[in-house]
Scaffold this motif. Structure first.
Motif, PDB file in Angstrom:
ATOM      1  N   ASP A 296      -1.537  25.209   5.888  1.00  0.00           N
ATOM      2  CA  ASP A 296      -0.367  24.829   5.612  1.00  0.00           C
ATOM      3  C   ASP A 296       0.931  25.237   6.103  1.00  0.00           C
ATOM      4  O   ASP A 296       1.850  25.530   5.811  1.00  0.00           O
ATOM      5  CB  ASP A 296      -0.093  24.957   3.904  1.00  0.00           C
ATOM      6  CG  ASP A 296      -1.133  24.164   2.971  1.00  0.00           C
ATOM      7  OD1 ASP A 296      -1.857  23.467   3.352  1.00  0.00           O
ATOM      8  OD2 ASP A 296      -1.041  24.413   1.635  1.00  0.00           O
TER       9      ASP A 296
ATOM     10  N   ALA B 214       4.275  19.496  11.787  1.00  0.00           N
ATOM     11  CA  ALA B 214       3.726  18.198  12.023  1.00  0.00           C
ATOM     12  C   ALA B 214       4.455  17.342  12.501  1.00  0.00           C
ATOM     13  O   ALA B 214       4.083  16.172  12.945  1.00  0.00           O
ATOM     14  CB  ALA B 214       3.373  17.497  10.390  1.00  0.00           C
ATOM     15  N   SER B 215       5.700  17.766  13.020  1.00  0.00           N
ATOM     16  CA  SER B 215       6.451  17.095  13.858  1.00  0.00           C
ATOM     17  C   SER B 215       6.251  17.295  15.539  1.00  0.00           C
ATOM     18  O   SER B 215       7.127  16.383  16.055  1.00  0.00           O
ATOM     19  CB  SER B 215       8.104  17.185  13.535  1.00  0.00           C
ATOM     20  OG  SER B 215       8.567  18.582  13.848  1.00  0.00           O
TER      21      SER B 215
ATOM     22  N   ASP C 104      -3.367  19.411   0.825  1.00  0.00           N
ATOM     23  CA  ASP C 104      -2.180  20.455   0.394  1.00  0.00           C
ATOM     24  C   ASP C 104      -3.320  21.492  -0.427  1.00  0.00           C
ATOM     25  O   ASP C 104      -3.755  21.285  -1.347  1.00  0.00           O
ATOM     26  CB  ASP C 104      -1.400  19.795  -0.354  1.00  0.00           C
ATOM     27  CG  ASP C 104      -0.152  20.841  -0.691  1.00  0.00           C
ATOM     28  OD1 ASP C 104      -0.068  22.150  -0.150  1.00  0.00           O
ATOM     29  OD2 ASP C 104       0.792  20.519  -1.454  1.00  0.00           O
TER      30      ASP C 104
ATOM     31  N   ASP D 157       3.271  26.264   1.362  1.00  0.00           N
ATOM     32  CA  ASP D 157       3.678  25.043   2.353  1.00  0.00           C
ATOM     33  C   ASP D 157       4.739  25.689   3.290  1.00  0.00           C
ATOM     34  O   ASP D 157       6.017  25.407   3.075  1.00  0.00           O
ATOM     35  CB  ASP D 157       4.160  23.721   1.858  1.00  0.00           C
ATOM     36  CG  ASP D 157       3.031  23.200   1.171  1.00  0.00           C
ATOM     37  OD1 ASP D 157       1.844  23.672   1.228  1.00  0.00           O
ATOM     38  OD2 ASP D 157       3.285  22.306   0.246  1.00  0.00           O
TER      39      ASP D 157
ATOM     40  N   GLY E 116       7.799  19.371   8.991  1.00  0.00           N
ATOM     41  CA  GLY E 116       7.317  18.065   9.379  1.00  0.00           C
ATOM     42  C   GLY E 116       6.658  17.337   8.275  1.00  0.00           C
ATOM     43  O   GLY E 116       6.617  17.781   7.070  1.00  0.00           O
ATOM     44  N   SER E 117       5.942  16.353   8.463  1.00  0.00           N
ATOM     45  CA  SER E 117       5.447  15.301   7.413  1.00  0.00           C
ATOM     46  C   SER E 117       3.888  15.219   7.867  1.00  0.00           C
ATOM     47  O   SER E 117       3.753  14.451   9.138  1.00  0.00           O
ATOM     48  CB  SER E 117       6.167  14.198   7.022  1.00  0.00           C
ATOM     49  OG  SER E 117       5.465  13.536   6.007  1.00  0.00           O
ATOM     50  N   PRO E 118       2.729  15.717   7.165  1.00  0.00           N
ATOM     51  CA  PRO E 118       2.870  16.571   6.112  1.00  0.00           C
ATOM     52  C   PRO E 118       3.314  17.714   6.250  1.00  0.00           C
ATOM     53  O   PRO E 118       2.992  18.452   7.326  1.00  0.00           O
ATOM     54  CB  PRO E 118       1.614  16.495   5.164  1.00  0.00           C
ATOM     55  CG  PRO E 118       0.784  16.257   6.560  1.00  0.00           C
ATOM     56  CD  PRO E 118       1.401  15.340   7.588  1.00  0.00           C
ATOM     57  N   ALA E 119       4.073  18.657   5.200  1.00  0.00           N
ATOM     58  CA  ALA E 119       4.414  20.016   5.523  1.00  0.00           C
ATOM     59  C   ALA E 119       3.165  20.729   5.192  1.00  0.00           C
ATOM     60  O   ALA E 119       3.194  22.119   5.166  1.00  0.00           O
ATOM     61  CB  ALA E 119       5.529  20.278   4.292  1.00  0.00           C
TER      62      ALA E 119
END
Length: 707
Positions: A487, A491-492, A508, A514, A518-521
């Protein structure tokens, strides 16, 4: 048959191919032909049916088949070259399907000893007129190299005189065909698809082709699916001169070929997916002058050049731009796991595992704009990641680079001064288990990521810690439940991709913060997403005096992948652990203990959680007693005894027992007050005994004079 859709620099492959299934697309209505070289009823003049199949590949593949047709090649050894003689259409492709045991063998059997005669003191010769000059000769399983001339012929080599159509073999003096099978190269290709379109070739095995096992040249919309190319004189599989080709090589094997296992040259829009390329004499997979190629989910291992260290797992060379190297495994190759160089710009390498290679994990030389995201690089002989030779504008994100160059003084990350312009790095884990230089950047050595961050400003979110992999010694590089990579990814990041190298999506982990962006974090750093259990529990109380009884409850632990198979609670005081998810335990001796819960799932993933338990040494309570009224009292007076000022140092509950010293007692009781009535004159010494919940006592008394 296939389209590559590109969005934001990522290749998305159509569902049929991405699933990795070996099912072929259904052909349009057409004829089904059969070739069976082992069937006594076979005839190339026949109808090519199941009852009277063709004998040769030439008749089936070159002469009979047309758009929409399927040729089924039954188990047999075919000493010839399969050349696809026609094209299909987008709606009606040609399908050539080999059944298990269908082998296209590129050699002629020269094992009749009587056909050989002495030529020199140690060499033997015979007439030989193949359709393609041999590049290799096999004596038994030994592959003999070609000599440049008859004068240069030496032991364990051969020479072919093309003008005289004569072959010479030297195995040290003996007739090579005595006691051994002799095979000499005879056909250039095993399977040749040249200037064709809409063709599928599946399930065939090409062995010992003179040049290339499977060749796709100047063609489009061609798929090689589940084929095998071994011991070719040059490439195992070669896609060449196929611009905008939509060529697919999927689920195939390239092994022990004398050059590259799978090569793509001067081509684009090619998918190399789910193949295994091993023990080749050059690179496992190589791109040369090619673009828009997706090299995805392949395994390339143990490739080595016998003459010099040069064979990599995946080689991106000679102006091969804008390619994607995704989710591949490159292990134990002679040179680097992945090599991007010589003007090959703007390539993406993501979610790859590169370990135990003879040079770098990922090597970038004279390659601009490389993006390296979510790779795992462990135990390579030199650097984990290397950018050199003006490999500018490089971006690295979310990589795990560990224990690279441990014995060679090399680095988990190396960037030479000429490659620093435009360089960017963050969210990587860089670490060594032994002292050494972790990073070399612009000529300066850094023993830790923290020192590198302080000096350069790079890796503001980087991690300098043990990666918590399942087994560095057992070659299991997946993170375990307490890994800091969980985690924690960006992700960006450019080129970030899901799923991971094993097809696992991000999950997750409730036991991990976390810390990613980004997504997902909650994506993970490295090639793998963690998919084991999450150990969660409640512990109460966590401190108190001896004896301390503590309740443990891990029933809330969560399976993120496979089902949980066991939960064990270790109390940390040397007693036997509990094998269930919940337990009570009493600590009888003061001290600090660390209790742990270990949760394991059906895939062998393990997660742990720890809880310190502080048990204090119990001190006796302090007893206090007063009375009312004070002073002398008369006969028949009732005296109230008050112990409310008694206390326990650990604030444990107290009980009180009063002795009136007149034969009457009160308690034990929780109340701190009692009454005593004295009916006779005399001196009395009433008392209170205070007991804490740990069993320790204290006594106080107060005299009474009755007149």
């Amino acid at each position: 048959m296939r389209a590559l859709l590109r969005a934001g620099g990522t290749v998305f492959v159509g569902a049929t191919l991405a699933a990795g299934a070996m099912t072929l697309p259904a052909a349009a209505d057409g004829s089904t032909w059969y070739t069976d070289g082992n069937d006594p009823a076979c005839s190339d003049a026949g109808p090519g049916t199941t009852s009277q199949p063709f004998c040769s590949l030439k008749q089936g593949a070159n002469s009979a088949i047309s758009a929409g047709d399927t040729l089924v090649i039954r188990a047999a050894t075919y000493r010839e070259q399969l050349t696809v003689g026609g094209s299909g259409t987008a709606a009606a492709p040609i399908t050539i399907m080999g059944e298990p045991g269908s082998v296209v063998l590129g050699t002629t059997n020269l094992s009749d000893a009587g056909g050989w005669s002495p030529a020199t003191a140690t060499a033997w010769t015979r007439a030989y007129a193949p359709s393609s000059a041999p590049t290799q000769v096999f004596v038994g399983e030994q592959r003999l190299p070609a000599a440049a001339s008859l004068a240069g012929l030496g032991k364990d080599s051969f020479y072919f005189d093309a003008g005289a159509q004569q072959i010479y073999v030297d195995v040290g003096g003996a007739n090579p065909a005595v006691g051994s099978q002799v095979e000499a190269g005879a056909w250039t290709y095993g399977v040749n698809v040249a200037s064709r379109s809409h063709v599928i070739v599946s399930g065939l095995e090409s062995q010992r082709a003179n040049n290339t096992g499977f060749r796709v040249a100047s063609s489009n919309d061609v798929s090689l699916v589940g084929d095998s190319a071994t011991q070719a004189g040059s490439y195992g599989i070669h896609v060449q001169s196929c611009p905008s080709a939509q060529v697919t090589v999927r689920g195939s094997v390239a092994r022990s070929n004398r050059s590259v296992g799978i090569r793509v040259s001067a081509s684009s829009d090619v998918l190399i997916k789910g193949n295994t390329s091993s023990q080749n004499w050059s690179h496992g997979i190589a791109l040369s002058g090619s673009s828009a190629v997706s090299v995805t989910g392949n395994t390339s291992t143990a490739n080595a050049n016998p003459a010099a260290r040069s064979a990599t797992g995946i080689d991106v060379n000679s102006d091969s731009d804008n390619n994607q190297i995704l989710a591949n495994t490159t292990v134990n190759n002679q040179d680097s796991g992945i090599q991007i160089y010589n003007g090959s710009d703007n390539n993406l390498a993501a979610r790859n595992l590169s370990t135990d290679n003879g040079d770098h994990g990922i090597d970038n030389v004279r390659a601009i704009g490389s993006v390296l995201t979510n790779n795992t690089l462990v135990g390579n002989y030199k650097d984990g990641i290397s950018l050199e030779g003006s490999a500018t504008n490089g971006t690295i994100r979310n990589n795990v680079s560990v224990n690279n160059g441990l014995t060679t003084g090399e680095y988990d990350l190396y960037v030479d001064a000429s490659s620093t312009p435009g360089f960017s790095a963050d969210h990587d884990l860089l670490w060594k288990s032994a002292p050494g230089t972790v990073i070399k950047y612009a000529g300066v050595n850094y023993s830790s990521l923290a020192a590198f961050r302080s000096a350069t400003g790079h890796e503001s979110h980087g991690i300098d810690a043990n990666p918590g992999l399942r087994g560095l010694q057992s070659n299991d590089y997946r993170p375990d439940g307490n890994s800091p990579v969980i985690d924690a990814a960006d992700a960006s990041a450019p080129g970030f991709a899901l799923p991971d190298i094993l097809g696992q999506m991000a999950v997750d982990d409730p036991a991990a913060a976390d810390s990613g962006v980004g997504s997902p974090a909650f994506a993970d750093i490295g090639a793998y997403e963690y998919a084991g259990p999450a150990a969660t529990w409640t512990v109460s109380p966590t401190e108190g005096p001896e004896p301390l009884t503590v309740s443990f409850d891990a029933t809330g632990s969560v399976p993120l992948g496979a089902p949980i198979t066991s939960i064990r609670i270790d109390f940390g005081d040397g007693t036997s652990p509990s094998s269930g998810p919940a337990a009570q335990h009493t600590y009888n001796t003061g001290g600090r203990y660390v209790a742990t819960v270990t949760v394991q799932d059906a895939d062998g993933f393990v997660d742990t959680a720890a809880q310190p338990i502080q048990v204090t040494v119990n001190q006796p309570p302090k007893a206090s007693l007063t009375r009312s009224p004070n002073g002398k009292v008369g006969v028949g007076t009732t005296v109230t005894l008050l112990a409310s000022k008694s206390f326990d140092p650990e604030n444990l509950p107290l009980t009180y027992q009063f002795d009136c010293d007149n034969g009457y007692t009160v308690g034990p009781q929780p109340g701190a007050t009692a009454t005593c009535t004295y009916t006779k004159k005399g001196n009395y010494l009433p008392s209170v005994t205070v007991t804490d919940s740990g069993g320790l006592t204290a006594t106080a008394s107060k005299g009474v004079n009755v007149k």
